[in-house]
Structures are given as C-alpha cells and as structure tokens.
Design an enzyme around this catalytic site. Sequence first.
Site, PDB file in Angstrom:
ATOM      1  N   LYS A   4      29.070  44.939 -42.006  1.00 29.28           N
ATOM      2  CA  LYS A   4      28.852  43.692 -42.752  1.00 29.28           C
ATOM      3  C   LYS A   4      27.841  43.801 -43.877  1.00 29.28           C
ATOM      4  O   LYS A   4      26.830  44.495 -43.769  1.00 29.28           O
ATOM      5  CB  LYS A   4      28.368  42.602 -41.788  1.00 29.28           C
ATOM      6  N   HIS A  37      40.798  22.364 -57.514  1.00 27.41           N
ATOM      7  CA  HIS A  37      41.027  22.242 -56.051  1.00 27.41           C
ATOM      8  C   HIS A  37      40.923  23.606 -55.353  1.00 27.41           C
ATOM      9  O   HIS A  37      41.540  23.813 -54.312  1.00 27.41           O
ATOM     10  CB  HIS A  37      42.393  21.619 -55.743  1.00 27.41           C
ATOM     11  N   SER A  72      24.468  42.955 -40.498  1.00 26.53           N
ATOM     12  CA  SER A  72      24.563  42.258 -39.223  1.00 26.53           C
ATOM     13  C   SER A  72      24.018  43.177 -38.143  1.00 26.53           C
ATOM     14  O   SER A  72      24.194  44.398 -38.192  1.00 26.53           O
ATOM     15  CB  SER A  72      26.031  41.922 -38.942  1.00 26.53           C
ATOM     16  N   GLU A  78      23.241  32.146 -49.598  1.00 28.05           N
ATOM     17  CA  GLU A  78      23.358  31.073 -48.593  1.00 28.05           C
ATOM     18  C   GLU A  78      22.057  30.295 -48.457  1.00 28.05           C
ATOM     19  O   GLU A  78      22.059  29.076 -48.275  1.00 28.05           O
ATOM     20  CB  GLU A  78      23.757  31.674 -47.237  1.00 28.05           C
TER      21      GLU A  78
END
Length: 461
Positions: free
Chosen positions: A286, A159, A280, A293
């Site tokens: 960043k 979980h 970024s 992704e």
Amino acid sequence: MAKKNPSWGGRFTKKPSLAAQKFSSSVETDKVLYAQDIAGSIAYAEALTNAKVLSKNEFKKIKSGLNKIKKKIDSGKFKWSSELEDVHMNIESALEKEIGVTAKKLHTGRSRNDQVVTDFKLFLLFQNEEIEKLLKKLMLSLVKKAEEELHTLMPGFTHLQNAQPVSLAHYLMSWHEMIKRDLLRLENGKEQLKISPLGSGALSGNRFNIDRNKLAKKLGFTSVTKNSIDAVSDRDFALEQVFNLSILSIHFSRICEELIIWSSSQFNYVQLPEELCTGSSIMPQKKNPDMAELVRGGSAKTLGNLMTLLSLMKNQPLAYNRDNQEDKKPVFDTVEFSIEALTIMNEMIDGVSFNRDQMLADVYDDFLTATDLAEYLVIKGVPFREAHEITGQAVKYAEDKDILLFEMSLKEFKKISSKISSDVFDYIDPIDSVQSKTSIGGTALKQIKKEISQAKNFLKK
Ligand code: ARG
C-alpha cells in the site's frame, strides 16, 4: 485577606476561586499575541507621552522594559502565570517587576477591551502575510505545472462521469482560479483589519487627548474606528477571516478529494509524492494518500470554527462581554490549520506527477466527443435538439457494435444522418474537440496559454 487581583481587585475582598481562575484564564491561548501586545503598548505609551500624561523619561523606561520582556519571551525564558488571566496582564505585571511603579501608568485611558482587539487585528495582519506568501507560491506552482501539461488530454467530468475532453493544463488552472479567489478575499479582508480600535477605552472613548490617528499609523493601521462602543465589540473582522479561510480549506479539501480519487488504481491518473504518503502496517503493497486525506479531514474543523464564532457573536449585547475571550481559539486554530495545509499543498503540487498515457487512453475510450458530433450537425444546419437526438442514435449504434464514435465509417454515419460527410472526423477527435473551445476561459490551447500568461503577470505584481 486573600491576595486580590492587582489589575482590578480594588473593590474586592476575595480573589477568584481556583475553579474560576482556571476557567477564566486564557493565557495559554492568547500568549501568542505577545509581540503585538508589546508593540501596541509601546505605541500607546508614546501617545500618552505626546499627550503629556507620561514624561519622556517615563516613556523611555516603559519602552525599554517592554523590549526586555519581549526578548525574554522570544527566548522562551518568560514565566507565564495563569493566575494573571491573560497575555495583557502577564506582560503588565512583568513590566512592574522590571521598572517599578511607572508601569502602573501605562494603562491610563486604555482598557483591555480596546487592547485585545488591537492585538488581534495586528496578529491577523501578520499571519495573513505568511498565508498570502504561501498562496502565491502555490498559484505559481500550478501555473508551472499547467505549462508542462498543456498537451496532456484528459477526460473532464460532470457527476464524476466522463463528460468532455479537456487539457490537463486547463484543469490545473481551474484549481489556480479557486486559489486566486482565496488570495483576493484575504486581501480584501485587510481593509477591515487595518482599522485601529486603540483609543476606544472600555467602551466610551479616551479622555487623555491621545492622537488616535498618529497612534494607528505608528502600528501600521491605515485609519481608526469611528465608534468606541462598536470598536470594542466588533468581531466581524475575525468572522471574515475564518470565513475566508473556511472557503480556502474546502478548496483544498476538494482538490485533495480529486487527487485521492486519481491516485487509486482504478483511476491511475497521478503519482502522489512519496514523502506525503504512508504505508500500511499490514498490507505491504500500500501507498496511502494520508496527507491529502488529512487536509480533506482537517478542513472540517475550519467549518466548525466558523460556526463557533458566529454562534458566539449572535446574542451579545453591546459592548464588550467576556464571551469574546472565546473568539481567539477558533480563529487561531483555523489560521494554524490553513498554514499547515498550505505547506502540504505546496509540497503536493510540486511533487505530483501525472500519468499522461492513462489520461489519454481514457479520453479515447469513451464517447467524450458526442457533443462535438451534435455541434457538427448544428454547423451543417440541423437544429440542436434534433442534432442531439441523432447523436444519441449514433452513440447507441456504436455501443451495440462495441466500437467508438471515431471508429465508425462514413457509410455508417451517413445511414444515421445524410447531413454527415467526411469532415466529421475533424470534429470527433478529442484533440479537435479541445482545440475548438476557443471562448474566453475555454480549453483550447490558445486560450489556456493566454490564461497562463495573465496568471504569471498577476503573480509578478
Ligand atoms: N482576555 C480578555 C479577552 O480576550 C481581555 C479583555 C478582558 N476585558 C474585561 N473587561 N474583562 O477578551
């Protein structure tokens, strides 16, 4: 009279409308089959020669003409025409330009219906070699990483909550297992891919005494289809291919999901290779996990492609229908994505580094060995459900005192259960917990080493 289609225009007085031409042309997609199409045609011409339909001289002409065309396509000099519908007719028409009327004999007894399935199967066999090579490379990288991280402890999750301590090597080998199944599935898929449909004609077979078995062997197939109606309309092999690659892609997606989570500052478990991250344009600090992704996001289309192909097949009457021209795009798209994703995954696993200290700190910063305490009580003769209850009380006690299980004193333990004695501390240390899971497939280091050596042996084959 309008120019008719040279391959099938005999009974027509008009050629397809511009819209119909545009709508039905598939050459932009199926031209990637050219090498298989040419190999298939040379082998088929040879079979026709052995069957005395072509003379040896005619065969020579056809073969050298086709080889010339292949060279032209290889070098990018071939001009594809959408008017000629597909890869098959483009090559056939080029052959006629190259060698004259003899080219018109090549298609004797053959149909594009058996031709296209032949090309398709050969193409997938060829692509799968590349995929399998990349998969094995990835498996080996995971095994190597696992060897480096044998002694790294980390929380295992259920979980996505801390559950029990495991070795990071064990975790990495779980990824390896997923990918090994992908490899085995692709290998099994070859069984169907290696059955040749060539010689099935349009749907009813071939009258020219061609030796289908010999022809199949020549092209690298191992056997021939047993029913010509089924042979030209079967796309199960393509469905299996996209299904197998869909599973592969969701495996990658899951692994990337974990790497993305682990690379967040909140987790701080991994450093992803900088070459696979982007910055970024507004936030200078960043480092975003974009490639992971894109693997996760890109896998969505493989599921869509699987649905497309299933839907394409579900209502088709036997035998061939033009619907089947729509089968290639989803398959090629899935294959292309799989190869690209595999290449990224290889770079990802090679370049990832693990923050061992953070993982270890997390293992010691929670109640990950509560189950071990319960199992300790079982060993001391307490039935498991009771042991579970007692352990729950110990956790509650420690939580209230803001300490951890192994920070409790023996006196405190004894207050919770008289069955506990000083050896309890050999059970509730995470390293002892890991080492105690000696079942086959468990996280004890001895077991992982076995798993690693088995994996290495498998990969040597
Ligand atoms: N381009 C077609 C396909 O991909 C080739 C077969 C055409 N056959 C036919 N009977 N029109 O399926």
